[in-house]
Write a protein that holds these residues in place. Structure first.
Motif, PDB file in Angstrom:
ATOM      1  N   ASN A   2       0.513  -8.368  -5.174  1.00 17.73           N
ATOM      2  CA  ASN A   2      -0.236  -7.760  -4.084  1.00 17.73           C
ATOM      3  C   ASN A   2       0.733  -6.960  -3.216  1.00 17.73           C
ATOM      4  O   ASN A   2       1.631  -7.533  -2.593  1.00 17.73           O
ATOM      5  CB  ASN A   2      -0.917  -8.867  -3.273  1.00 17.73           C
ATOM      6  CG  ASN A   2      -1.761  -8.347  -2.147  1.00 17.73           C
ATOM      7  OD1 ASN A   2      -1.445  -7.356  -1.502  1.00 17.73           O
ATOM      8  ND2 ASN A   2      -2.853  -9.044  -1.881  1.00 17.73           N
ATOM      9  N   LYS A   4       0.396  -5.665  -0.357  1.00 19.91           N
ATOM     10  CA  LYS A   4       0.345  -6.020   1.057  1.00 19.91           C
ATOM     11  C   LYS A   4       1.251  -7.221   1.344  1.00 19.91           C
ATOM     12  O   LYS A   4       1.972  -7.241   2.340  1.00 19.91           O
ATOM     13  CB  LYS A   4      -1.097  -6.339   1.470  1.00 19.91           C
ATOM     14  CG  LYS A   4      -1.303  -6.392   2.958  1.00 19.91           C
ATOM     15  CD  LYS A   4      -2.785  -6.492   3.280  1.00 19.91           C
ATOM     16  CE  LYS A   4      -3.065  -5.888   4.625  1.00 19.91           C
ATOM     17  NZ  LYS A   4      -4.484  -5.886   4.941  1.00 19.91           N
ATOM     18  N   ILE A   5       1.237  -8.218   0.441  1.00 20.31           N
ATOM     19  CA  ILE A   5       2.116  -9.380   0.611  1.00 20.31           C
ATOM     20  C   ILE A   5       3.572  -8.931   0.542  1.00 20.31           C
ATOM     21  O   ILE A   5       4.395  -9.330   1.372  1.00 20.31           O
ATOM     22  CB  ILE A   5       1.820 -10.452  -0.456  1.00 20.31           C
ATOM     23  CG1 ILE A   5       0.421 -11.024  -0.264  1.00 20.31           C
ATOM     24  CG2 ILE A   5       2.868 -11.573  -0.402  1.00 20.31           C
ATOM     25  CD1 ILE A   5      -0.030 -11.955  -1.380  1.00 20.31           C
ATOM     26  N   ASN A  40       7.169  -6.229  -4.915  1.00 20.68           N
ATOM     27  CA  ASN A  40       5.896  -6.423  -5.618  1.00 20.68           C
ATOM     28  C   ASN A  40       6.068  -6.601  -7.123  1.00 20.68           C
ATOM     29  O   ASN A  40       5.211  -6.229  -7.904  1.00 20.68           O
ATOM     30  CB  ASN A  40       4.929  -5.274  -5.309  1.00 20.68           C
ATOM     31  CG  ASN A  40       3.491  -5.667  -5.558  1.00 20.68           C
ATOM     32  OD1 ASN A  40       3.122  -6.827  -5.422  1.00 20.68           O
ATOM     33  ND2 ASN A  40       2.674  -4.702  -5.929  1.00 20.68           N
ATOM     34  N   ALA A  43       5.190 -12.714  -7.167  1.00 20.63           N
ATOM     35  CA  ALA A  43       4.589 -13.247  -5.947  1.00 20.63           C
ATOM     36  C   ALA A  43       5.108 -14.657  -5.702  1.00 20.63           C
ATOM     37  O   ALA A  43       5.288 -15.423  -6.651  1.00 20.63           O
ATOM     38  CB  ALA A  43       3.070 -13.253  -6.055  1.00 20.63           C
ATOM     39  N   LEU A  64      -0.141 -13.192   3.850  1.00 20.86           N
ATOM     40  CA  LEU A  64      -1.135 -12.954   2.797  1.00 20.86           C
ATOM     41  C   LEU A  64      -2.056 -11.782   3.104  1.00 20.86           C
ATOM     42  O   LEU A  64      -2.851 -11.378   2.269  1.00 20.86           O
ATOM     43  CB  LEU A  64      -1.971 -14.218   2.576  1.00 20.86           C
ATOM     44  CG  LEU A  64      -1.243 -15.394   1.943  1.00 20.86           C
ATOM     45  CD1 LEU A  64      -2.090 -16.651   2.023  1.00 20.86           C
ATOM     46  CD2 LEU A  64      -0.873 -15.078   0.504  1.00 20.86           C
TER      47      LEU A  64
END
Length: 116
Positions: A2, A4-5, A40, A43, A64
């Motif tokens: 992800n 964004k994470i 990325n 994770a 998250l």
């Protein structure tokens, strides 16, 4: 993975003005692994995410991407009796609690050893 994470992990580390090597020294999370999270490529698992949120003084919800407020943390105004709660938790949650306690002890040792 992800994006964004990944972005929030990097931003949170930079807000604390920490290098990936410093994160490794405090948590044992290899800086190459941390780089993978921040780029990325991979994770973090739940345990690692909680450790990083604690280190960066933010919430796992922020990391998250669930909330946008970096400073939002779970309220600790109501004390929890851990002697009653911990035995009833699944083993994976117990490990998270123990990891956070170890991180806290390590951070305190580091703070004490550096004082003159």
């Amino acid at each position: 993975m992800n994006p964004k994470i990944a972005a929030r992990l990097k931003l949170a580390r930079e807000r604390k003005k920490m290098t990936q090597v410093e994160v490794y020294q405090l948590t044992g999370i290899n800086n190459k692994t941390l780089s993978g999270y921040e780029n990325n490529v991979s994770a973090p698992d739940l345990n690692t995410l909680v450790i990083l949120a604690n280190l960066y003084e933010t919430s796992s919800d922020y990391l998250l991407g669930i909330v946008d407020d970096y400073s939002s943390k779970v309220s600790t105004s109501t004390p929890i009796d851990l002697t009653e709660e911990v035995p009833n938790l699944p083993d994976e949650y117990k490990e998270i609690i123990y990891a956070m306690i170890r991180l806290n002890k390590h951070a305190k040792k580091g703070a004490r050893c550096c004082k003159k």
